[in-house]
Scaffold this active site. Structure first.
Site, mmCIF file in Angstrom:
data_model
loop_
_atom_site.group_PDB
_atom_site.id
_atom_site.type_symbol
_atom_site.label_atom_id
_atom_site.label_comp_id
_atom_site.label_asym_id
_atom_site.label_seq_id
_atom_site.Cartn_x
_atom_site.Cartn_y
_atom_site.Cartn_z
ATOM 1 N N GLY A 1 39.947 15.572 -4.705
ATOM 2 C CA GLY A 1 38.635 15.493 -5.333
ATOM 3 C C GLY A 1 37.812 16.754 -5.208
ATOM 4 O O GLY A 1 36.629 16.767 -5.523
ATOM 5 N N SER A 2 38.406 17.862 -4.762
ATOM 6 C CA SER A 2 37.633 19.099 -4.599
ATOM 7 C C SER A 2 37.516 19.838 -5.919
ATOM 8 O O SER A 2 38.490 20.004 -6.636
ATOM 9 C CB SER A 2 38.322 20.000 -3.567
ATOM 10 O OG SER A 2 39.673 20.223 -3.925
ATOM 11 N N ASP A 3 36.319 20.280 -6.251
ATOM 12 C CA ASP A 3 36.125 21.087 -7.452
ATOM 13 C C ASP A 3 35.069 22.141 -7.183
ATOM 14 O O ASP A 3 34.605 22.302 -6.045
ATOM 15 C CB ASP A 3 35.789 20.192 -8.660
ATOM 16 C CG ASP A 3 34.478 19.461 -8.514
ATOM 17 O OD1 ASP A 3 33.473 20.106 -8.142
ATOM 18 O OD2 ASP A 3 34.440 18.251 -8.784
ATOM 19 N N LYS B 1 40.706 21.716 -12.626
ATOM 20 C CA LYS B 1 39.378 22.172 -12.241
ATOM 21 C C LYS B 1 39.331 23.688 -12.301
ATOM 22 O O LYS B 1 40.290 24.354 -11.851
ATOM 23 C CB LYS B 1 39.061 21.704 -10.822
ATOM 24 C CG LYS B 1 39.121 20.184 -10.655
ATOM 25 C CD LYS B 1 38.015 19.505 -11.432
ATOM 26 C CE LYS B 1 38.042 17.996 -11.216
ATOM 27 N NZ LYS B 1 36.890 17.332 -11.855
ATOM 28 N N ASP C 1 37.951 21.758 -16.453
ATOM 29 C CA ASP C 1 36.709 21.103 -16.033
ATOM 30 C C ASP C 1 35.969 22.026 -15.073
ATOM 31 O O ASP C 1 36.472 22.328 -13.988
ATOM 32 C CB ASP C 1 37.075 19.796 -15.323
ATOM 33 C CG ASP C 1 35.856 18.986 -14.896
ATOM 34 O OD1 ASP C 1 34.723 19.475 -15.053
ATOM 35 O OD2 ASP C 1 36.052 17.862 -14.404
ATOM 36 N N ASN D 1 32.848 21.456 -13.890
ATOM 37 C CA ASN D 1 31.922 20.725 -13.011
ATOM 38 C C ASN D 1 30.559 21.394 -12.879
ATOM 39 O O ASN D 1 30.032 21.549 -11.770
ATOM 40 C CB ASN D 1 32.568 20.517 -11.642
ATOM 41 C CG ASN D 1 33.722 19.527 -11.717
ATOM 42 O OD1 ASN D 1 34.857 19.938 -11.943
ATOM 43 N ND2 ASN D 1 33.437 18.247 -11.587
ATOM 44 N N GLU E 1 35.226 20.980 -19.978
ATOM 45 C CA GLU E 1 34.404 19.858 -19.517
ATOM 46 C C GLU E 1 33.290 20.336 -18.595
ATOM 47 O O GLU E 1 33.511 21.216 -17.757
ATOM 48 C CB GLU E 1 35.332 18.889 -18.772
ATOM 49 C CG GLU E 1 34.659 17.660 -18.225
ATOM 50 C CD GLU E 1 35.682 16.644 -17.718
ATOM 51 O OE1 GLU E 1 36.813 16.597 -18.267
ATOM 52 O OE2 GLU E 1 35.370 15.920 -16.759
ATOM 53 N N GLU F 1 29.954 12.415 -17.550
ATOM 54 C CA GLU F 1 30.039 11.662 -16.298
ATOM 55 C C GLU F 1 28.754 11.734 -15.495
ATOM 56 O O GLU F 1 28.497 10.861 -14.667
ATOM 57 C CB GLU F 1 31.232 12.134 -15.449
ATOM 58 C CG GLU F 1 31.060 13.504 -14.849
ATOM 59 C CD GLU F 1 32.240 13.922 -13.979
ATOM 60 O OE1 GLU F 1 33.177 14.506 -14.530
ATOM 61 O OE2 GLU F 1 32.222 13.675 -12.761
ATOM 62 N N ASP G 1 30.871 7.003 -18.017
ATOM 63 C CA ASP G 1 31.228 6.714 -16.627
ATOM 64 C C ASP G 1 30.789 5.296 -16.305
ATOM 65 O O ASP G 1 29.731 4.845 -16.740
ATOM 66 C CB ASP G 1 30.515 7.720 -15.717
ATOM 67 C CG ASP G 1 30.826 7.480 -14.251
ATOM 68 O OD1 ASP G 1 31.749 8.130 -13.740
ATOM 69 O OD2 ASP G 1 30.161 6.642 -13.620
ATOM 70 N N HIS H 1 35.342 9.119 -18.166
ATOM 71 C CA HIS H 1 35.542 9.686 -16.838
ATOM 72 C C HIS H 1 36.050 8.598 -15.908
ATOM 73 O O HIS H 1 35.582 7.459 -15.960
ATOM 74 C CB HIS H 1 34.211 10.221 -16.309
ATOM 75 C CG HIS H 1 34.253 10.632 -14.863
ATOM 76 N ND1 HIS H 1 33.602 9.938 -13.869
ATOM 77 C CD2 HIS H 1 34.884 11.662 -14.259
ATOM 78 C CE1 HIS H 1 33.813 10.529 -12.712
ATOM 79 N NE2 HIS H 1 34.584 11.578 -12.897
ATOM 80 N N ALA H 2 37.007 8.945 -15.046
ATOM 81 C CA ALA H 2 37.426 7.985 -14.025
ATOM 82 C C ALA H 2 37.910 8.753 -12.806
ATOM 83 O O ALA H 2 37.696 9.958 -12.685
ATOM 84 C CB ALA H 2 38.496 7.036 -14.562
ATOM 85 N N GLU I 1 40.699 8.932 -18.307
ATOM 86 C CA GLU I 1 41.113 9.752 -17.177
ATOM 87 C C GLU I 1 41.819 8.893 -16.126
ATOM 88 O O GLU I 1 41.491 7.714 -15.937
ATOM 89 C CB GLU I 1 39.888 10.427 -16.553
ATOM 90 C CG GLU I 1 40.241 11.395 -15.434
ATOM 91 C CD GLU I 1 39.061 12.282 -15.029
ATOM 92 O OE1 GLU I 1 37.907 11.920 -15.358
ATOM 93 O OE2 GLU I 1 39.299 13.333 -14.389
#
Lengths: 425, 425
Positions: free
Chosen positions: B22-24, B220, B248, B250, B274, B301, B324, B351-352, B382
């Protein structure tokens, strides 16, 4: 080395819904409240930093919980280093990668950060022995831009452009400060205009507003068109043709309703129409502004952050920018918004009223006059005569003007007795 | 008469930051979390309504406090009347005049209302013995539009226009439902692309994604351009020319940065870019979309509410709409967003990931296919392979597709054991 040693929070609520003070088309029964924060240190100098978020009742406890969520960022910090670089503190809080998810940069978490940032400014101003407006006005252009986060702003305002605005304003700072201290800053009053008041009370309060020296009043509208016409006619009769009358719909309308309603009221020579629709809706405001021109469109008290204000300015969606002391992330973000307004040449007329918003926001308007826009032209701070008695340094408003505070601090400190008496059970 | 008798809340946090899942570019160390709500009744039928807000760690306690602030609205309500008019419940919660001040319609309070609304839908779907997507798809066009609040939307979508969209989609509902049940709904995967993964892990996960039947992956980007180019080249080599690759950022960039960066990556045949910048910035997205065309711009999202989505569509600021499950005020507001997307002819790719977002959002995409847009063209949900084991009805994703859930409910119920084990101390 002195440190921040604790945050204290308080859920303070005033039962204003009993008298319908503060009633409007979207907020029929507010209980004016403050999610209140005290920053305590071990400096031994007797100074505390005070800040708060204004809310209207239910959910004030959630806002307090958000203040407490900042403990990990603040408690234990070196006091001098923290107060000496409040730009860095702002960035650390706003860009905390986990807290940011809860907005991002909007709503409860963002407002909590605003209260914390303002409490730190209150503490710094007290320690330096200056009212906040004067402290901010004494900073160099470089120090001021270092307080601002230009992320997401650079398509409209760069750091260099902001520096130019501030350097251009250096000439005349001393004269404007002297003028402010002697003549004050213009105010307008919303006291007469709450929707819950009957016609007799409206007329009496309009008469009092004129007698008190205000040159603009504001009426809440948007619940019923016939009522609005009757109340505007009455206000215009009582006030005469020389008093400006603004109207405030508190987000009640969609685009087509707004245009139809405002056109139905245009014969009353409206000073502006405020919050015609959703505060998020830049494009709707732009459409309304174009359709009702030359009546100015005003908004901002619910604009969540500087990115919204940037877009409102880019889209010509407002011509009166109403910043608020506790909606965005505190002093630093409001400085960004003042710089944006100066860049676009749009006047700022801050939102106030509520709990302590007059006490807090006057510092921003006065700083803007001395060091940013350099202008008082068509600018006014909102004034409502509610709840000032609960503050240690209440506003001094007379002759229709805010007189510049001289006490050190940001104006955000409530009396201990008021906090205790009105803490929500 | 059965009633809602209690809300239970839980602060559930998974320590995902330990592995950099989950790191971005904006979220370097998330702890995937859920502010979790259970709605209990005295119906004696064994059914509970479950809903949650996904957060990434700190502040999850504040989000839980916001859930508790809804007790006064929900506890004591007549169960059948409540579940029978969830449009009315939505309006009551979102327009509560005091809670509204805390957004309005954005951030922690708005997301809390979303969790409550979704929990009520979960309860209703369980009581009716249907998965939520099928329950929603079985409603008449009139019942569906009654769930939607058209306030602030009518300059883009009226109730009548929404009815027309839904009536036009009635033809073929049964065929599409049958196709969905046999063939599933397309998915894409973000599993390979987290910024914290090294090249070897990226390549291995890309190979696995292709082997698993996905036809699109997402990487990402936005922290370092040279790294992004190296990672995209590697991913393109491993995946071959026929797999779509989206990127993406972010929210990492300002407008000029975004345009420069995306142009530097355009040789990699990007499926979309994104979240190039602030999720509030409609005008910036419009400028970026125009400058990087034909590369599609995707966002949503973090879009706080339907008013934001409306403007993104009006301004042609996105061409992939990423709703989302827990950012806006629940199922009802997402139905409004699906209708807006259908009106503007823009594809929805939800988004998921996170905690339970795949389980929740698939119901909205499938409802959209059966009863709103009627289209699967270029649409994908996603998929990230995290934390599904904590849900009672985890998603069934294989061959690169989401297979339609058949269990009653909204997919939002977590195992009791997971709630207990991961409750934050």
């Amino acid at each position: 080395m002195a440190r921040i040693v604790a945050l204290q929070t308080h859920d303070v609520r005033f039962p204003t819904s009993r008298t319908l003070d503060g009633s409007d088309a979207m907020n029929p029964d507010p209980d004016y409240s403050a999610a209140y924060l005290r920053v305590l240190t071990d400096a031994g100098d007797g100074f505390e930093g005070h800040g708060f978020v204004f809310t209207i009742g239910r959910g004030n406890d959630v806002q307090v919980a958000a203040l407490r969520a900042l403990e990990g960022h603040l408690v234990g910090r070196d006091l001098d280093a923290t107060l000496g670089d409040l730009g860095d503190v702002w960035r650390e809080l706003v860009h905390d990668s986990q807290l940011r998810w809860l907005g991002p940069e909007k709503g409860i978490m963002h407002m909590a950060i605003g209260a914390a940032v303002t409490a730190l400014w209150d503490l710094r101003a007290k320690r330096e022995g200056k009212p906040l407006w004067q402290l901010l006005s004494s900073l160099s252009p470089e120090e001021i831009v270092n307080l601002v986060d230009f992320r997401y702003l650079t398509d409209a305002l760069t750091r260099d452009e902001a520096l130019t605005i501030l350097r251009d304003a250096r000439a005349g700072r001393a004269e404007r400060e002297a003028r402010l201290l002697s003549e004050g800053y213009p105010a307008y009053t919303t006291t007469p205009g709450w929707l819950g008041y009957d016609d007799e009370k409206l007329a009496r309060l309009c008469r009092e507003a004129v007698a008190d020296g205000f040159s603009q009043i504001k009426l809440k509208v948007g619940a019923d068109l016939d009522d609005d016409i009757r109340r505007l006619r009455l206000a215009r009769e009582v006030c005469g043709p020389d008093i400006r009358i603004a109207v405030d719909a508190n987000q009640r309308w969609d685009v087509a309703d707004a245009i139809r309603w405002v056109r139905a009221l245009q014969g009353f020579d409206l000073a502006w129409v405020e919050e015609p629709t959703s505060p998020d809706d830049v494009l709707a405001h732009a459409a309304i502004a174009e359709a009702v021109a030359p009546i100015p469109v005003a908004t901002g008290e619910h604009a969540a952050n500087r990115v919204l204000f940037k877009q409102f300015l880019q889209a010509k969606a407002l011509s009166v920018l109403q910043l608020d002391a506790t909606r965005v992330a505190g002093i630093n973000e409001n400085i960004a918004i003042l710089l944006l307004a100066a860049k676009f040449g749009v006047r700022v007329c801050p939102h106030a009223g509520g709990v302590g918003l007059c006490e807090a926001v006057q510092h921003l308007a006065m700083f803007d006059y001395v060091a940013v826009s350099g202008s008082l032209e068509n600018r006014m701070i909102e004034y409502v005569d509610h709840l000032h008695e609960h503050f240690v340094t209440p506003v001094d408003v007379h002759n229709g003007r805010y007189y510049a505070p001289k006490a050190p601090g940001a104006g955000t400190q409530m009396h201990e007795t008021s906090i205790v008496e009105y803490t929500h059970a």
